[in-house]
Write an enzyme that holds these catalytic residues in place. Structure first.
Site, PDB file in Angstrom:
ATOM      1  CG  ASP A  26       0.214   5.104  11.033  1.00 23.83           C
ATOM      2  OD1 ASP A  26       0.344   6.062  10.241  1.00 23.83           O
ATOM      3  OD2 ASP A  26      -0.208   3.989  10.675  1.00 23.83           O
ATOM      4  CE  LYS A  73       7.067  13.084  -0.394  1.00 27.05           C
ATOM      5  NZ  LYS A  73       7.110  13.449   1.038  1.00 27.05           N
ATOM      6  CB  SER A  76       9.894  14.800  -3.163  1.00 27.13           C
ATOM      7  OG  SER A  76      10.732  14.135  -4.096  1.00 27.13           O
ATOM      8  CE1 TYR A  98       7.532   9.953  -2.177  1.00 28.77           C
ATOM      9  CE2 TYR A  98       8.639  10.601  -4.198  1.00 28.77           C
ATOM     10  CZ  TYR A  98       8.550  10.623  -2.825  1.00 28.77           C
ATOM     11  OH  TYR A  98       9.490  11.322  -2.082  1.00 28.77           O
TER      12      TYR A  98
END
Length: 246
Positions: free
Chosen positions: A57, A154, A137, A150
């Site tokens: 992880d 990024k 992204s 999110y």
């Protein structure tokens, strides 16, 4: 064989973009450490490409440290680190994303970059060479509504890439990033909220080339940026997005 005799760690490599990168690296001659929470899937990929598998992880400091230590012992040294593992929250009004979801997104997408750097950079400095590739992204360049946190994670990753590149360049360490558009990966449904022909058509209408990113697209771009052909490139955050960010 652009990566002949090179060694690489690829996180989140049991599926999606990570799998595409791991397979391309192996095809280009690298020995790959396939890292994923899904150890059975990681072992299957590693067996196919002649690599090694580790479960980790990447948001947990002790597991990252163990992963890097195992890679160095198993591979002899590490030439390339690809920070690919990532997660998102479902499309949600920004004020409705739970604190637990927020913390998990930033732990996996951001803290992991700090943790892997903390453990691999001393190794790279000792060797006087190394390449780090962060999979960011287009969301960090041209955010989509309702994926707010999110998007922010990024954007953090893109800035971290540039900051790392500037600091580590004198040590012979290159740091770059790839910014894919949504792709045919297990996360696609999470980005769209639902996977229907109508939702796909709406998503695709924002991509001038008219298709999603594929694991092969990311593998090809990653192999270039991590190869000697890109020896003058650092701090680059390359869109692999079919024109989405134009």
């Amino acid at each position: 064989m652009r990566l002949k005799d090179k060694t690489a760690i690829v996180t989140g490599a049991a599926s999606g973009f990570g799998e595409g990168i791991a397979r391309k690296f192996a095809n280009e001659g690298a020995t790959v450490m396939v890292v994923d929470l899904n150890i059975s899937a990681a072992e299957a990929i590693a067996t196919e490409i002649g690599g090694h598998a580790v479960m980790a992880d990447v948001s947990k400091a002790d597991q990252v440290a163990s992963m890097i230590e195992t890679a160095i012992k198993t591979l002899g040294h590490v030439d390339i680190l690809v920070n690919n593992a990532g997660i998102t929250h479902l499309p949600t009004p920004l004020e409705d994303v739970s604190e637990d979801e927020f913390d998990r997104v930033f732990a996996v997408n951001c803290k992991s970059v700090y943790l892997t750097a903390r453990d691999i950079v001393p190794h790279f400095k000792t060797r006087g060479t190394g390449a780090i590739l962060n999979i960011a992204s287009t969301a960090g360049v041209s955010p989509r509504p309702r994926l707010n946190w999110y998007n922010a994670s990024k954007g953090w990753m893109i800035t971290a890439t540039r900051a790392m590149a500037v600091e580590l360049a004198p040590e012979g360490i290159r740091v770059n990033a790839l910014n894919p558009v949504a792709g045919e990966t297990p996360l696609l449904k999470s980005f769209m909220g639902e996977d229907t022909p109508e939702t796909r058509a709406k998503f695709l209408s924002t991509i001038p080339l008219g298709r999603f990113s594929t694991p092969e697209d990311l593998g090809n771009a990653a192999a270039f940026l991590c190869s000697q052909e890109a020896s003058m490139l650092t701090g680059v955050c390359m869109e692999v997005d079919g024109g989405r960010c134009i």
